[in-house]
Design an enzyme around this catalytic site. Structure first.
Site, PDB file in Angstrom:
ATOM      1  N   CYS A   1     -28.859  20.069 -10.238  1.00 20.65           N
ATOM      2  CA  CYS A   1     -30.175  20.647 -10.140  1.00 20.65           C
ATOM      3  C   CYS A   1     -31.105  19.973  -9.139  1.00 20.65           C
ATOM      4  CB  CYS A   1     -30.810  20.720 -11.516  1.00 20.65           C
ATOM      5  SG  CYS A   1     -32.040  22.021 -11.607  1.00 20.65           S
TER       6      CYS A   1
ATOM      7  N   HIS B   1     -27.033  22.057 -16.147  1.00 22.14           N
ATOM      8  CA  HIS B   1     -27.307  20.909 -17.025  1.00 22.14           C
ATOM      9  C   HIS B   1     -26.526  21.112 -18.316  1.00 22.14           C
ATOM     10  CE1 HIS B   1     -30.916  19.533 -14.837  1.00 22.14           C
ATOM     11  NE2 HIS B   1     -31.294  20.775 -14.762  1.00 22.14           N
TER      12      HIS B   1
ATOM     13  N   ARG C   1     -39.655  30.543 -13.363  1.00 26.84           N
ATOM     14  CA  ARG C   1     -38.516  29.644 -13.530  1.00 26.84           C
ATOM     15  C   ARG C   1     -37.295  30.451 -14.003  1.00 26.84           C
ATOM     16  NH1 ARG C   1     -39.983  24.617 -12.954  1.00 26.84           N
ATOM     17  NH2 ARG C   1     -37.903  23.879 -13.539  1.00 26.84           N
TER      18      ARG C   1
END
Ligand code: GLN
Length: 251
Positions: A93, A194, A127
């Site tokens: 990320c 993640h 997001r």
């Protein structure tokens, strides 16, 4: 074999338990009688190309990215030389974004990157959050699936000739539009995933480890012995089902 790992900015870039990836690599190496020596590489720490068999960097908020970006950009040449020399690398990320040519944050600030991956990232207002499922495009693992979790404002645009890590089955991926996720250059893998990523994708952990062991031995990569990954397989299946059920849709 002693496998030397350089963990970049562990105190700045470590969200969603990204440091858990190091724990998984350490345990899976030990299960094959290899020892992982993990060295933190942070602001101002010298980094000798070739002094690590594997480099790792986690994710982070824009604020932390801004704190380390100038230091990381200065290391671009050393990290590119390490990758050119066959070292393995995993970037997650925020770290993945800054190993490209750069990241433009939501406030419009441009953070120059280390130029390891052929891409650039621009943050957007919304997001991209949720579970992700990919189909691997790695030659060593075609068709295998990769499951994880994403949360990023950045849209990463790969260069035309760039090699993605995977095809998006569920989730947003690099930019929510291209259908691809991550990027690969030699033994360097970048991803938005993640979770941490490696506990639920043991084959990917072993692929990275096999590259790092080969670099340490100065030899060609050999597949590692199989481990009884029942729990890992269950974790993968649960994450994959969640992604299929709701990945890529606004929460
Ligand atoms: N700050 C970056 C973004 O929002 C990276 C976030 C992260 O590492 N999860 O896109």
């Amino acid at each position: 074999m002693i496998v030397r790992v350089g963990h970049l900015y562990p105190e700045y870039l470590n969200i969603y338990a990204d440091r858990g990836n190091i724990a998984v690599l350490t345990r899976r190496a030990a299960a094959r009688s290899h020892e992982l020596l993990v060295e933190p590489v942070t602001l101002g720490t010298p980094l000798e190309p070739g002094s690590h068999d594997l480099l790792y960097v986690g994710g982070g908020q824009d604020r932390e990215q801004a704190m380390i970006a100038p230091d990381l950009a200065e290391r671009g040449e050393a990290i590119r030389a390490a990758v050119e020399g066959g070292a393995a690398l995993l970037a997650v990320c925020g770290g993945y974004q800054l190993l490209g040519r750069g990241y433009r944050g939501r406030d419009g600030t441009w953070l120059a990157g280390a130029g390891v991956f052929p891409h650039e990232t621009l943050a957007d207002e919304t997001r991209m959050i949720g579970d992700v499922l990919l189909e691997s495009m790695l030659a060593e693992a075609r068709g295998k699936t990769i499951a994880g979790f994403e949360n990023h404002a950045g849209r990463t645009v790969l260069d035309e000739a760039a090699e993605p890590l995977g095809r998006v089955i569920a989730g947003y991926g690099n930019d929510g539009a291209s259908g691809f996720e991550g990027c690969r250059v030699r033994r360097a893998l970048g991803t938005y995933l993640h979770g941490p990523l490696l506990p639920r994708n043991p084959w990917l952990a072993d692929l990275l480890l096999s590259w790092a062991v080969a670099h340490a031995a100065g030899a060609e990569p050999e597949p590692l012995s199989q481990l009884p990954d029942e729990l890992e397989a269950q974790a993968h299946a649960v994450a994959a089902d969640r992604a299929r059920a709701r990945g890529g849709r606004p929460a």
